[in-house]
Motif scaffolding. Structure first.
Motif, PDB file in Angstrom:
ATOM      1  N   ARG A 122       0.822  -1.211   0.000  1.00  0.00           N
ATOM      2  CA  ARG A 122       0.000   0.000   0.000  1.00  0.00           C
ATOM      3  C   ARG A 122       0.854   1.258   0.000  1.00  0.00           C
ATOM      4  O   ARG A 122       0.369   2.346  -0.318  1.00  0.00           O
ATOM      5  CB  ARG A 122      -0.934  -0.011   1.214  1.00  0.00           C
ATOM      6  N   SER A 123       2.125   1.118   0.348  1.00  0.00           N
ATOM      7  CA  SER A 123       3.019   2.281   0.326  1.00  0.00           C
ATOM      8  C   SER A 123       3.199   2.843  -1.071  1.00  0.00           C
ATOM      9  O   SER A 123       3.651   3.980  -1.219  1.00  0.00           O
ATOM     10  CB  SER A 123       4.389   1.910   0.913  1.00  0.00           C
ATOM     11  N   ALA A 124       2.873   2.077  -2.105  1.00  0.00           N
ATOM     12  CA  ALA A 124       2.969   2.620  -3.468  1.00  0.00           C
ATOM     13  C   ALA A 124       2.126   3.883  -3.592  1.00  0.00           C
ATOM     14  O   ALA A 124       2.552   4.880  -4.192  1.00  0.00           O
ATOM     15  CB  ALA A 124       2.517   1.571  -4.479  1.00  0.00           C
ATOM     16  N   VAL A 125       0.920   3.864  -3.023  1.00  0.00           N
ATOM     17  CA  VAL A 125       0.042   5.037  -3.061  1.00  0.00           C
ATOM     18  C   VAL A 125       0.611   6.154  -2.201  1.00  0.00           C
ATOM     19  O   VAL A 125       0.561   7.336  -2.579  1.00  0.00           O
ATOM     20  CB  VAL A 125      -1.375   4.645  -2.604  1.00  0.00           C
ATOM     21  N   LEU A 126       1.180   5.806  -1.051  1.00  0.00           N
ATOM     22  CA  LEU A 126       1.760   6.827  -0.177  1.00  0.00           C
ATOM     23  C   LEU A 126       2.949   7.507  -0.850  1.00  0.00           C
ATOM     24  O   LEU A 126       3.108   8.727  -0.763  1.00  0.00           O
ATOM     25  CB  LEU A 126       2.192   6.185   1.143  1.00  0.00           C
ATOM     26  N   ILE A 127       3.770   6.729  -1.525  1.00  0.00           N
ATOM     27  CA  ILE A 127       4.921   7.306  -2.233  1.00  0.00           C
ATOM     28  C   ILE A 127       4.448   8.264  -3.319  1.00  0.00           C
ATOM     29  O   ILE A 127       4.933   9.398  -3.436  1.00  0.00           O
ATOM     30  CB  ILE A 127       5.794   6.187  -2.835  1.00  0.00           C
TER      31      ILE A 127
END
Length: 342
Positions: A122-127
């Motif tokens: 989910r960190s892909a969206v945060l990045i």
């Protein structure tokens, strides 16, 4: 009562198949078809009060997690039939049925607590969101994550997002994410972080072997790539989240921070907050947004289920101005991102 559990197990089997886990689909289907209320443990499962599905108690995932925890601890009977091994339904059921009897006490204790994951993908969206914000506001960031679990995603600025022709993040990342990306690529920006903190009602203490085991047990056995990413994120020494009610913890953090951008976010967590907590949190964040300035902006990212059938909605509220920006949609496990940010 038995129909409720069987329905929840079949529903979970369908969800796991859709999320790329044929083993979990096989396991949950077998449990739905063959489990019987003939022991103290299985009677507890069949008589579980309230909503048993993934929308509430997630009894199916509790049971599957307990069995996987046994595998991770070296349970020979289950290890022989769990991935990377493959077996027919009868062989798998024989091993599972035996474990339900021989390890009933461990399973009974394990299922007391709700499932807890910390999906690193989910960190892909945060990045992407962080780089989009950094291009708009060249200010250092303060992080506040609600429902942070083990805190793994509080280090998203230390991860890389490989989009094929574009890579966002450091040149020496702790891990690299490669989702199926649809839509434009956010421009690389300089991301600076001055503070990172999170909160959870039951944060996972990664220094406690039992809690670390619990985290890994909820990663599905036929998806070793998730385990590898999780272990890489653990090795990056994430901050331990505070143990508190999310909004009680957030309220004193909402004071304007001159010269910094405050980014608040939740990923598949807000939906589990009671309605009254959601209402209070929304009101407090909006009130704080009303005091935001270009030198002290406030951003609130929601990566949450929104009733649509495909993935989770990505919504960013940004102050000053109280703009609501549709960033697109993303898979619940971060396998794909449909990015629509302007």
């Amino acid at each position: 009562m038995s129909d409720r559990l069987r329905h929840a197990l079949r529903q979970q089997a369908d969800a796991c198949a859709g999320l790329g886990s044929p083993f979990m689909a096989q396991l949950c289907t077998l449990l739905a078809e063959r489990l019987e209320p003939d022991t103290a443990l299985t009677r507890r499962l069949f008589d579980w009060p309230g909503d048993l599905t993934s929308n509430a108690a997630s009894v199916s995932l509790r049971l599957a997690g307990a069995l996987h925890a046994l595998v991770l601890q070296g349970h020979a009977g289950l290890a022989a039939v769990y991935p990377p091994n493959a077996c027919d339904d009868d062989t798998l059921w024989q091993a599972v049925h035996a474990a339900l009897a021989s390890d009933a006490a461990f399973i009974d204790g394990f299922i007391d607590s709700a499932p807890q994951t910390n999906e690193v993908r989910r960190s892909a969206v945060l990045i992407a969101t962080g780089h989009w914000l950094a291009a708009r506001y060249p200010l250092p960031l303060v992080f506040s994550e609600l429902g942070a679990s083990a805190g793994l995603n509080l280090n998203w600025d230390r991860f890389a997002l490989d989009l094929g022709t574009t890579t966002l993040g450091p040149t020496d990342p702790a891990l690299t994410l490669t989702p199926d990306w649809r839509g434009p690529h956010p421009a690389p920006s300089t991301v600076r972080v001055t503070e990172r903190a999170g909160v959870d009602l039951n944060p996972i203490d990664l220094t406690d072997p039992a809690q670390r085991l619990r985290l890994l047990a909820y990663l599905w056995p036929d998806q070793p790539h998730r385990k590898a990413l999780t272990e890489a994120a653990i090795a990056a020494s994430p901050p331990r989240p505070a143990k508190a009610d999310a909004i009680d913890w957030l309220e004193p953090r909402l004071t304007p921070r001159p010269g910094q951008l405050h980014l608040i976010w939740s990923t598949i967590a807000w939906q589990y907050f009671p309605a009254a907590v959601q209402a209070r949190g929304t009101a407090l964040i909006a009130a704080a947004g009303a005091t935001a300035t270009p030198d002290a902006p406030l951003a609130w990212l929601s990566y949450e289920a929104d009733g649509q059938s495909l993935g989770a909605g990505l919504t960013l509220r940004l102050w000053p101005g109280d703009q609501t920006i549709d960033l697109g949609r993303a898979d619940f496990h971060g396998r794909w991102v449909d990015w629509r940010a302007p």
